[in-house]
Every structure is written in structure tokens, then in C-alpha cells.
Design a protein around this motif. Structure first.
Motif, short mmCIF file in Angstrom:
data_model
loop_
_atom_site.label_atom_id
_atom_site.label_comp_id
_atom_site.label_asym_id
_atom_site.label_seq_id
_atom_site.Cartn_x
_atom_site.Cartn_y
_atom_site.Cartn_z
N SER A 184 0.77 -1.55 -0.35
CA SER A 184 0.08 0.34 -0.48
C SER A 184 0.75 1.39 0.09
CB SER A 184 -0.71 -0.05 1.23
OG SER A 184 -0.11 0.46 2.10
N PHE A 185 1.99 1.36 0.88
CA PHE A 185 2.74 2.74 0.88
C PHE A 185 3.48 2.80 -0.91
CE2 PHE A 185 7.32 3.75 0.54
CZ PHE A 185 7.30 5.09 1.46
N LEU A 186 3.48 1.27 -1.67
CA LEU A 186 3.95 1.84 -2.57
C LEU A 186 3.11 2.61 -3.81
CD1 LEU A 186 6.70 -1.86 -3.54
CD2 LEU A 186 7.13 1.04 -3.17
N ALA A 187 1.98 1.47 -3.83
CA ALA A 187 0.69 2.15 -4.57
C ALA A 187 0.60 3.71 -3.86
CB ALA A 187 -0.67 1.81 -4.20
N VAL A 188 0.39 4.42 -2.99
CA VAL A 188 0.34 5.36 -2.52
C VAL A 188 1.35 6.94 -3.42
CG1 VAL A 188 0.13 7.60 -0.83
CG2 VAL A 188 -1.27 5.24 -0.32
N ALA A 189 2.37 5.85 -3.24
CA ALA A 189 3.80 6.56 -3.71
C ALA A 189 3.66 7.06 -5.28
CB ALA A 189 4.92 5.63 -3.29
N VAL A 190 3.14 6.12 -5.74
CA VAL A 190 2.99 6.35 -7.01
C VAL A 190 1.70 7.22 -7.86
CG1 VAL A 190 2.31 4.66 -9.19
CG2 VAL A 190 4.07 3.20 -7.30
N LEU A 191 0.77 6.68 -6.90
CA LEU A 191 0.11 7.86 -6.94
C LEU A 191 0.43 9.44 -6.87
CD1 LEU A 191 -3.63 7.45 -7.24
CD2 LEU A 191 -2.96 7.89 -4.66
N ASN A 192 1.16 9.83 -5.74
CA ASN A 192 1.45 11.20 -5.67
C ASN A 192 2.41 10.97 -6.34
OD1 ASN A 192 1.74 12.73 -2.69
ND2 ASN A 192 0.87 10.35 -2.38
N LEU A 193 3.93 10.35 -7.28
CA LEU A 193 4.29 10.65 -8.16
C LEU A 193 3.35 10.61 -9.58
CD1 LEU A 193 7.22 8.04 -7.38
CD2 LEU A 193 7.25 10.02 -7.50
N VAL A 194 2.10 10.00 -9.67
CA VAL A 194 1.38 10.31 -10.97
C VAL A 194 1.09 11.86 -10.70
CG1 VAL A 194 -0.76 9.96 -12.45
CG2 VAL A 194 1.23 7.37 -10.98
N ALA A 195 0.37 12.08 -9.97
CA ALA A 195 -0.59 13.24 -9.54
C ALA A 195 0.98 14.53 -9.38
CB ALA A 195 -0.83 13.53 -7.96
N ALA A 196 2.08 14.50 -9.14
CA ALA A 196 3.18 15.29 -9.15
C ALA A 196 3.66 15.34 -10.76
CB ALA A 196 4.50 15.05 -8.66
N PHE A 197 3.49 14.29 -11.65
CA PHE A 197 3.72 14.69 -13.08
C PHE A 197 2.69 15.28 -13.54
CE2 PHE A 197 2.50 12.59 -16.65
CZ PHE A 197 3.28 12.86 -18.01
N GLN A 198 1.78 15.36 -13.20
CA GLN A 198 1.29 16.72 -14.11
C GLN A 198 1.10 18.16 -13.85
OE1 GLN A 198 -1.56 15.41 -15.69
NE2 GLN A 198 -1.87 13.69 -15.69
N ALA A 199 2.19 17.80 -13.09
CA ALA A 199 2.30 19.34 -12.58
C ALA A 199 3.80 19.98 -13.20
CB ALA A 199 2.10 19.59 -11.41
N LEU A 200 4.98 18.71 -12.56
CA LEU A 200 6.41 19.17 -13.34
C LEU A 200 6.29 18.06 -13.78
CD1 LEU A 200 6.77 19.00 -8.85
CD2 LEU A 200 6.09 21.09 -10.88
N GLY A 201 5.84 17.39 -14.52
CA GLY A 201 6.42 16.63 -15.77
C GLY A 201 7.31 15.01 -14.85
N THR A 202 7.75 13.68 -15.24
CA THR A 202 8.93 12.87 -15.04
C THR A 202 9.49 13.03 -14.59
OG1 THR A 202 8.88 11.03 -15.84
CG2 THR A 202 9.04 12.23 -17.25
N LEU A 203 10.88 14.25 -14.80
CA LEU A 203 11.88 14.59 -15.02
C LEU A 203 11.93 14.87 -13.29
CD1 LEU A 203 13.58 15.49 -18.04
CD2 LEU A 203 13.83 13.11 -16.43
N LEU A 204 10.88 15.85 -12.98
CA LEU A 204 11.14 16.61 -11.95
C LEU A 204 9.99 16.40 -10.75
CD1 LEU A 204 11.89 20.95 -13.55
CD2 LEU A 204 13.27 18.15 -12.07
N ALA A 205 9.10 15.25 -10.97
CA ALA A 205 8.58 14.99 -9.96
C ALA A 205 8.42 14.60 -8.76
CB ALA A 205 6.93 13.73 -10.54
N VAL A 206 9.64 14.12 -8.65
CA VAL A 206 10.11 13.74 -7.80
C VAL A 206 10.86 14.46 -7.17
CG1 VAL A 206 12.27 13.05 -8.34
CG2 VAL A 206 11.41 11.27 -6.92
N GLY A 207 10.94 15.62 -7.59
CA GLY A 207 11.96 16.73 -6.48
C GLY A 207 11.11 17.20 -5.17
#
Length: 287
Positions: A184-207
Motif C-alpha cells: 500500500s505504501f508503494l501504491a500511494v507513492a506511485v499515486l503521488n508521483l502520478v499526481a506530481a507528473f501532471q504539474a512538474l513532469g516526469t523528470l521533476l516529479a520526485v523533487g
């Protein structure tokens, strides 16, 4: 001075929408980043952020720049890569970090290729670096929903998460749902990365997930203050980055991450816990 800070958000709707989206992301991503740092999985989040790209690209090929389509594709791809890397690590000689690195490189190359097949260079830049100043209603709804789900999940899973960070063997031996907590932790982490991708793109989402978390480590030791400080750093970085973008004409996504990076560097130099200035002072005292 006051007009320089508040004027852009009062005058322009796109600045207000960008601010709302970034603040929603600042509520959900940094707490996940804190747990990733404590579990020594920071680089794994970078690999998972890149793993989202081919799924989002397939959604783009099917439905264009549709937030639901790209979100669904990114979720499927991110979860598939996380599970696939774990499977390879358990059944081969490769460690999980090595298998994740292989998956992440393949995913990044596949995603760029898929976007290039149909999209333009502008579309590719949108995927890689995001478009926080062009957030629509559907993207804002997604960011708000992800923040709500993440905070609710943290309220439920907080204790087993803490136990797993401190003593994962105890969690498994005590009969509690260690596997469920991890998945579930991995799933929520992916969910947040997908949400961040919408705003910051794949290269900056994790920042915005990792930089506030590592900066907070220089200011607090206990978990609750770590999470609170990380959220404050992310929110401040969002405001500062948007203002820097507006006044200096810089790209908004990189400006936000650069702001978070500047806070990290200042924390590393002058933070209350383990910063360089304290290490040098202790060295001089011993000398």
C-alpha cells in the motif's frame, strides 16, 4: 514588496491555480518522501517517477492530453514496474535497486519514444518538465483527491509504517500485515508521483517529494516534526518558485525544484541537526 509577493496571485487566475495545485501536492508528497528517506528508498522514488512515463505516453496516444487517460496509464505503469522489480529481485541474483535501475532506464526510453511517435517537441517537454502554469480543473481535482487519499491513508497506516521503518522483522513476526503495509505504501507513492507528473513532469516529479524530506532531516529528529517541516518547506518552495518564475521569467517547474534545492543546501549548511557548520565546530573543539 507586498505587491511583488501577492500581486501575481491576485491578478492572474493561472497563478492561483498553479499555487493551489502545488500546495495540494505539498500536503501529500513530502510525508511520503520522509518515509522513503527513512526506509533508504529515495532513489527508488526516482526510478518509479520515470516508470510512469510510458503508461502516461500510451494514455496520450489514445486520448491526447487527457488527465484521466494519462493518470490511468501512469498508475498502471508505475505499479507494474514496482511489482516487476520486486519480482526480479526475489527470484534472481539482482538486488532491488539494480532491477529498478534497469526498469527505469527502459521505461524512460520507451516513454520518450512513444511520445515522439505522435507528439511534438512541445508535448515531449510537457511530459518531461510539466506545465504547472496550465493546470486545468481536472488536474486540480486529481491533485486534491490524491492529497485527501494520502492523508487519510497515513492516518490509518501510520503506526505500522513507523514500525516497519524501525524494525521490519518485528512487524512480520508479530503477525501484522507487513506485506500489505509495504504494497500500500508503494501504491500511494506511485499515486503521488502520478499526481506530481501532471504539474512538474516526469523528470521533476520526485523533487517536491524528496528534497523537502531530506532538508527536514537537518532540523528535526522525531517523525511528526519531520513531516511537518517537510510540508512547510514544500509549500514555501512552491510559492517561492512560482514567484521566481513570474518575476524572472524562468520555467515554473524547475524554479520550484530549485527553490527546494536552495532550502536543502541552506539546511545542510546551517541546520540544527548534523549540519556542516556544527560538524566543523565539533571538529575544532576536539582539535
Amino acid at each position: 514588496m507586498i505587491d511583488a509577493v501577492f500581486g501575481p496571485f491576485v491578478e492572474f487566475a493561472f497563478m492561483r491555480r498553479a499555487l493551489v495545485g502545488c500546495l495540494a501536492l505539498s500536503l501529500s508528497a513530502p510525508p511520503i518522501g520522509v518515509f522513503l528517506v527513512l526506509r533508504r528508498m529515495s532513489l527508488m522514488s526516482d526510478a518509479m517517477a520515470h516508470a510512469i512515463l510510458p503508461g502516461a505516453a500510451i494514455g496520450f496516444l489514445v486520448a491526447g492530453l487527457s488527465v484521466p487517460a494519462m493518470t490511468a496509464g501512469g498508475l498502471v505503469a508505475g505499479v507494474a514496474v514496482a511489482l516487476g522489480a520486486g519480482f526480479v529481485a526475489r527470484h534472481t541474483v539482482l538486488r532491488e535497486d539494480a532491477s529498478l535501475a534497469a526498469f527505469y532506464l527502459l521505461s524512460l526510453a520507451a516513454g520518450v519514444t512513444l511520445v515522439s511517435m505522435r507528439g511534438s517537441s512541445v508535448d515531449l517537454l510537457h511530459f518531461l518538465f510539466g506545465s504547472v502554469l496550465a493546470l486545468g480543473d481536472d488536474a486540480l481535482v486529481l491533485l486534491g483527491a490524491v492529497a485527501t487519499v494520502t492523508l487519510g491513508w497515513l492516518a490509518v497506516a501510520y503506526r505500522p509504517l513507523v514500525i516497519e521503518c524501525v524494525d521490519p522483522l518485528f512487524l512480520r513476526l508479530s503477525g501484522r500485515a507487513s506485506a500489505l503495509t509495504h504494497l500500500s505504501f508503494l501504491a500511494v507513492a506511485v499515486l503521488n508521483l502520478v499526481a506530481a507528473f501532471q504539474a512538474l513532469g516526469t523528470l521533476l516529479a520526485v523533487g517536491l517529494m524528496i528534497l523537502p524530506a531530506v532538508a527536514a532531516r537537518f532540523w528535526a529528529r522525531d517523525l511528526a516534526p519531520l513531516i511537518g517541516i517537510a510540508i512547510l518547506i514544500a509549500a514555501f518552495s512552491s510559492v517561492a518558485g512560482l514567484l521566481l518564475s513570474y518575476h524572472a521569467g524562468l520555467p515554473s517547474g524547475p524554479a520550484i525544484i530549485l527553490s527546494a534545492g536552495a532550502i536543502y543546501l541552506l539546511s545542510m549548511l546551517f541546520g540544527r541537526r548534523g549540519a556542516l557548520i556544527h560538524a566543523q565546530a565539533a571538529g575544532h573543539l576536539r582539535g
